[in-house]
Design a protein around this motif. Structure first.
Motif, PDB file in Angstrom:
ATOM      1  N   UNK A 130       6.876   3.618 -12.018  1.00 13.68           N
ATOM      2  CA  UNK A 130       6.920   4.968 -12.567  1.00 13.68           C
ATOM      3  C   UNK A 130       8.234   5.659 -12.215  1.00 13.68           C
ATOM      4  N   UNK A 131       8.866   6.259 -13.200  1.00 15.69           N
ATOM      5  CA  UNK A 131      10.110   6.986 -12.991  1.00 15.69           C
ATOM      6  C   UNK A 131       9.807   8.409 -12.538  1.00 15.69           C
ATOM      7  N   UNK A 132      10.844   9.091 -12.060  1.00 13.00           N
ATOM      8  CA  UNK A 132      10.668  10.460 -11.584  1.00 13.00           C
ATOM      9  C   UNK A 132      10.107  11.358 -12.693  1.00 13.00           C
ATOM     10  N   UNK A 174       9.653  17.306  -7.313  1.00  9.56           N
ATOM     11  CA  UNK A 174      10.299  16.218  -6.574  1.00  9.56           C
ATOM     12  C   UNK A 174       9.940  14.866  -7.164  1.00  9.56           C
ATOM     13  N   UNK A 175       8.643  14.615  -7.301  1.00 13.60           N
ATOM     14  CA  UNK A 175       8.168  13.280  -7.661  1.00 13.60           C
ATOM     15  C   UNK A 175       7.642  12.616  -6.412  1.00 13.60           C
ATOM     16  N   UNK A 176       8.048  11.368  -6.160  1.00  5.77           N
ATOM     17  CA  UNK A 176       7.542  10.644  -4.990  1.00  5.77           C
ATOM     18  C   UNK A 176       8.071  11.269  -3.712  1.00  5.77           C
ATOM     19  N   UNK A 177       7.145  11.572  -2.802  1.00  7.92           N
ATOM     20  CA  UNK A 177       7.497  12.145  -1.513  1.00  7.92           C
ATOM     21  C   UNK A 177       7.207  11.174  -0.379  1.00  7.92           C
ATOM     22  N   UNK A 178       6.089  10.447  -0.480  1.00 10.08           N
ATOM     23  CA  UNK A 178       5.670   9.499   0.550  1.00 10.08           C
ATOM     24  C   UNK A 178       5.173   8.232  -0.128  1.00 10.08           C
ATOM     25  N   UNK A 179       5.510   7.100   0.454  1.00 13.58           N
ATOM     26  CA  UNK A 179       4.957   5.821   0.008  1.00 13.58           C
ATOM     27  C   UNK A 179       4.282   5.128   1.170  1.00 13.58           C
ATOM     28  N   UNK A 180       3.206   4.407   0.888  1.00 12.21           N
ATOM     29  CA  UNK A 180       2.502   3.707   1.959  1.00 12.21           C
ATOM     30  C   UNK A 180       1.613   2.625   1.400  1.00 12.21           C
ATOM     31  N   UNK A 181       1.020   1.860   2.292  1.00 15.56           N
ATOM     32  CA  UNK A 181       0.148   0.776   1.840  1.00 15.56           C
ATOM     33  C   UNK A 181      -0.715   0.276   2.985  1.00 15.56           C
ATOM     34  N   UNK A 182      -1.757  -0.447   2.605  1.00 14.50           N
ATOM     35  CA  UNK A 182      -2.540  -1.211   3.559  1.00 14.50           C
ATOM     36  C   UNK A 182      -1.910  -2.594   3.640  1.00 14.50           C
TER      37      UNK A 182
END
Length: 513
Positions: A439-441, A489-497
């Motif tokens: 996904x783009x901003x 902003x769009x994406x601020x935080x990314x994470x995963x299991x």
């Protein structure tokens, strides 16, 4: 430039400042401007107190035909200034009124005349220190300055409203970050800044090496002291041979021990000299190479090293020992991008939680973002008002909304379906929407600003656009990853299991290799 020398502390400590509630800085005999003007009453309740204040003149003007002067003094503790009034009999007004002048003054706090903008002002009867500026050369005038201009005057830019406010906001957010994780039982881990690991796997890393500087030193040294020639090397070898023959002859002639010992010493010196000549003969200008490649075996760490792009790899090892951890420090990306979303250096927060799944990860991330927004509203409201006035009128409203609104949670597949519906309805995006894209901003902002009008957590992304270590879902098409998207902003935080099944992560690694 102004003389910013600080007066000796013993001289400052000679005078008692006030009999009322202490306004003094704990480690300085002055009252921070914030402690005076940022009270709910604007400082009016402090009228009658004697204080000492220091700072830098934002604006100054002489009044009453030069009989007194108004100074707006700021010490960086808050965006607001303290109005200071100095009579001509107290100090040279022409020096004090120049923008950028450093002053330390003492006097009585008084309520200004009715109708004044200020709630309190300082009537000065002592000027204890003046660091004058030359108005002809001081580069930070009263007028509004562009950020590009300030980059050419970095040493003074913190005196501007914008940069000082950003510094206070960053300070507050850094403190809040530690407060959040410490309150929730996380352990702060310092991860290396120099590392041999490429945690992101993108190869966009700054290299840390001493080979270049060492090569430059060697080139200069070889110019001043050229390496030995073949003739020099042969002469050194010949000397060793001659000294060796002498030792052999003396032993054969059964010479005295003293004679043999002296001859052996000469031979030793000759061999040491030969060794030095041979070593210098090997020196070549330029970066050392081996088998046609750079020889990193001669580098500082005997291998390639880089500035870290992430502390994740190291902090994960602590998560597998002490459970809940986080690292918060500088990271570096050598990406040739000049957008506001790509920085060569920035500070990154990276928590890791043992015995947790994707839901726990999303809960933690959402709580952290809300905590930070509320912290700004509680601790930096005046600075945020300045940001709203100068740059973004809606920033305070968004902070309130984010801190108080439950985040929307949708799967990646649902997000793509919503975007496809928007396209069918006439919405145009620069990047085509289809399942499988990153996904783009513009897509992220449309979801947060137009569809949901609040922060959105998108989870379960296609495995093809995420790292191999993210846990593979039961559909074998998506992984347990999530991104927090916020308006503007769009994406601020990314994470995963993380993937805990050895066979699965091994297969995923081989697929991505």
């Amino acid at each position: 430039m102004g003389d910013q020398a600080t007066p000796p502390a013993p001289e400052l400590a000679e005078m008692a400042i006030s009999d009322g509630p202490s306004l003094k800085h704990p480690f300085s005999d002055r009252a921070p401007v914030r402690s005076i003007v940022c009270r709910p009453d604007g400082g009016a309740g402090l009228a009658g107190q004697r204080v000492r204040a220091g700072g830098w003149v934002k604006t100054g003007r002489e009044q009453g035909k030069g009989s007194f002067a108004f100074l707006e003094v700021n010490d960086g503790s808050c965006p607001a200034n303290l109005q200071v009034i100095v009579d001509a009999g107290v100090a040279d007004l022409s020096t004090l009124v120049q923008t950028g002048t450093c002053v330390l003054v003492e006097g009585l706090l008084k309520v200004p005349p009715e109708g004044a903008k200020q709630k309190i002002e300082l009537r000065v009867d002592k000027v204890l220190h003046v660091g004058p500026t030359d108005p002809a050369s001081y580069p930070i005038p009263k007028t509004k300055l562009s950020l590009e201009f300030l980059r050419d005057h970095i040493h003074l830019r913190a005196r501007t409203n914008t940069i000082s406010a950003v510094a206070r906001i960053r300070n507050a957010l850094a403190f809040a970050t530690h407060s959040f994780f410490q309150e929730h039982g996380f352990l702060y881990v310092h991860t290396p800044i120099i590392t041999t690991s490429d945690c992101e796997g993108a190869g966009e890393m700054f290299q840390a090496t001493t080979l270049i500087s060492e090569a430059e030193k060697l080139e200069k040294e070889l110019i001043l002291n050229p390496p030995p020639t073949e003739a020099d090397l042969e002469a050194a070898k010949l000397t060793v041979g001659e000294k060796g023959n002498i030792v052999s002859q003396l032993k054969a002639a059964k010479a005295t021990k003293e004679e043999i010992r002296a001859s052996v010493a000469d031979l030793k010196i000759a061999k040491e000299n030969l060794s030095r000549v041979e070593e210098r003969a090997k020196l070549k200008p330029g970066i050392p190479k081996k088998d046609g490649k750079i020889d990193y075996g001669q580098d500082f760490f005997s291998r390639q090293a880089f500035l870290t792009v992430s502390g994740q790899l190291q902090v994960e090892t602590y998560a597998c020992a002490v459970s809940s951890v986080y690292t918060f420090g500088p990271t570096f990306r050598a990406e040739h991008s000049h957008t506001s979303r790509h920085l060569a250096e920035f500070w990154m927060v990276e928590p890791e939680i043992a015995f947790a799944d994707l839901q726990d990860d999303m809960n933690c991330a959402e709580a952290y973002v809300k905590y930070m927004c509320q912290w700004l509203l509680n601790k930096c409201f005046d600075d945020m008002e300045l940001m709203a006035k100068l740059y973004d009128k809606g920033c305070i409203d968004r902070l309130r909304m984010v801190s108080s609104t439950p985040f929307e949670r949708i799967s990646y597949t649902e997000a793509v379906q919503l975007l496809e519906e928007a396209v069918r309805g006439g919405k145009e995006f620069e990047k085509n929407v289809e399942w499988g894209i990153d996904l783009a901003s513009e897509h992220e902002r449309y979801l947060t600003e137009d569809i949901f009008k609040k922060p959105v957590i998108v989870y379960n992304y296609p495995k093809g656009i995420k790292a191999f270590y993210m846990r593979l879902n039961d559909d074998s098409k998506t992984v347990a990853a999530m991104d927090i998207l916020v308006p503007k902003v769009g994406e601020l935080i990314g994470g995963s299991q993380r993937e805990e099944r050895y066979e699965v992560i091994q297969q995923r690694y081989e697929e991505s290799a």
